[in-house]
Structures are given as structure tokens and as C-alpha cells.
Scaffold this motif. Sequence first.
Motif, short mmCIF file in Angstrom:
data_model
loop_
_atom_site.label_atom_id
_atom_site.label_comp_id
_atom_site.label_asym_id
_atom_site.label_seq_id
_atom_site.Cartn_x
_atom_site.Cartn_y
_atom_site.Cartn_z
N ASP A 193 33.27 36.82 37.42
CA ASP A 193 33.73 35.62 38.16
C ASP A 193 33.88 35.85 39.53
OD1 ASP A 193 36.31 36.13 38.12
OD2 ASP A 193 36.76 35.00 36.39
N ALA A 194 34.19 34.68 40.10
CA ALA A 194 34.15 34.49 41.71
C ALA A 194 35.60 35.25 41.93
CB ALA A 194 34.64 33.04 42.12
N ALA A 195 36.67 35.36 40.99
CA ALA A 195 37.59 36.37 41.45
C ALA A 195 37.60 37.80 40.99
CB ALA A 195 38.96 35.90 40.47
N GLY A 196 36.42 37.93 40.74
CA GLY A 196 35.86 39.32 40.61
C GLY A 196 36.53 40.05 39.28
N ARG A 197 36.88 39.03 38.32
CA ARG A 197 37.48 39.85 37.07
C ARG A 197 36.23 40.37 36.37
NH1 ARG A 197 36.16 37.76 32.08
NH2 ARG A 197 34.93 36.23 32.98
N SER A 198 36.62 41.67 35.97
CA SER A 198 35.43 42.75 35.51
C SER A 198 35.62 42.67 34.04
CB SER A 198 35.77 43.96 36.10
OG SER A 198 34.83 44.68 35.20
N VAL A 199 34.67 42.37 33.13
CA VAL A 199 34.88 42.32 31.74
C VAL A 199 35.00 43.90 31.21
CG1 VAL A 199 33.63 40.45 31.03
CG2 VAL A 199 32.17 42.45 31.58
N LYS A 200 34.72 44.74 31.93
CA LYS A 200 34.77 46.53 31.36
C LYS A 200 35.75 47.00 32.10
CE LYS A 200 29.82 46.94 30.70
NZ LYS A 200 28.81 46.91 31.68
N PRO A 201 36.78 47.40 31.45
CA PRO A 201 37.77 48.04 31.86
C PRO A 201 37.73 49.18 32.71
CG PRO A 201 38.00 48.20 29.55
CD PRO A 201 36.98 47.22 29.93
#
Length: 184
Positions: free
Chosen positions: A63-71
Motif C-alpha cells: 500500500d501507499a505506506a509501503g507495507r510489505s506483505v512479505k517479511p
Amino acid sequence: MTPGKAARLAAPSVAFKQSFIEAVREFQADDYPWNAGSMGRYREVDVDVLERDFASFLAGLEDAAGRSVKPGLVPQTSYWLVEDTAFIGRVSVRHRLNENLMRVGGHIGYEIRPSRRRQGYGTLALRLGLEKAKALGIRRALVTCDATNGPSRSIILANGGKMEDEIEMGEGKPAKQRFWIDLS
Ligand SMILES: CC(C)(COP(=O)(O)OP(=O)(O)OC[C@H]1O[C@@H](n2cnc3c(N)ncnc32)[C@H](O)[C@@H]1OP(=O)(O)O)[C@@H](O)C(=O)NCCC(=O)NCCS
């Protein structure tokens, strides 16, 4: 042909669902000669699942905050290049580099759906992606392409890329060319 004035980067959204699904079908039927690997993310997508549950697919994108789904991966934002309600392509902006991105991936990735290629959208996609990178405080963006991917190299050069070097990727794989683009 040049992109329309309405072309812009948008957050992935259900507003583009039908156009995105059509684009996935195009990607799955496409055989881009210079960089087969980059389309992996659409080759695996099941169109029926997208039709049924687009929300879950969207939730899996960064998302816009850069939250990454892959650790373990650096923060990254997924944008869609759109024109009105049409999906044209995708742009991924990494908020910083790790060792692998410094060597291979760079700050920005882009991909244009097959039916919209050769109309200037690839060049526009990188330009708009660089604006997003600059807004994140990145002063020098690294962009890479396969040595065999002439269209992508043209896009990087048209956006001010200065070649740094070429890295051998091993037997049977094209070398990676690395370019810096000054954003200061
Ligand atoms: C590479 C890619 C993004 C180009 O997108 P595009 O919208 O066609 O790019 P543009 O229309 O802005 O064209 C850029 C340049 O490449 C040239 N070009 C594009 N496709 C070409 C083709 N099939 N054959 C020859 N030249 C081509 C254009 O003529 C233009 O050249 P110019 O600068 O001399 O005028 C698109 O083909 C794609 O998504 N490929 C698969 C994913 C990929 O390789 N991404 C880049 C990873 S680094």
C-alpha cells in the motif's frame, strides 16, 4: 501516439477491476521477447479468483505506506498507471535499497499491458514513478534492466539515466545494466 493527459498513477482499486482483469489475460497470452521473468506476477494469477474476490487480491498488494506483505523485503508501494477507468500498467516504487535491489532490482519497476505498448506509456510510467521516489526523499534513483531489453533501456535513458555498470547474472541469463537517475 502519446499517452492521454488523463494518464496518472493511482492506488490499486476496485474502480479498475474489469480493465485489470482484461490486462491480466493479455499478460498471460503475451510473450515479451526481452524480459520474460518480469511478467511472473501476472502469469500465476487465476482470473476466476480475481473475478470472485478482487478485494483479497488488492489487500495483498503493497500500500501507499509501503507495507510489505512479505517479511524481510524493503517497503514498496504499488501504483497502477491508469487513464480514466482503464488499467494501463503497474509501477512499483521501493522506498530504499537492500543488497539485492542495489545489485539487480533498483528502486523502480514498471510494466505496461501488451495492448498499450509502443505508445509512450512505459516512458511516462518511469517518469511518474521517479516523482513518487523523489517525494519519498530519494535523491538518486537506481533503475535497472536486462542488457537484452532495448525498450526498457530507452525508457531509462529518456528519463535521464546514466549508466553505472553491467553485472553478469550467470550462465544463460542476460546481464543486468544499472543506471542512476539524479532527482535532486
Ligand atoms: C519495456 C516496456 C515497459 C516498454 O513499454 P512501452 O510502453 O512500450 O514503452 P514506450 O512506448 O515508452 O517506448 C520506449 C522505447 O522503446 C521502444 N520500444 C518499445 N517496444 C518496442 C518493441 N517491441 N520493439 C522495438 N522498440 C520498442 C519504443 O519505440 C521507444 O523507443 P524510443 O525511445 O526510441 O522512441 C514494456 O514492453 C513491458 O512492459 N515489457 C515487459 C516488462 C518489462 O520488461 N519491464 C521493464 C523491466 S526493467
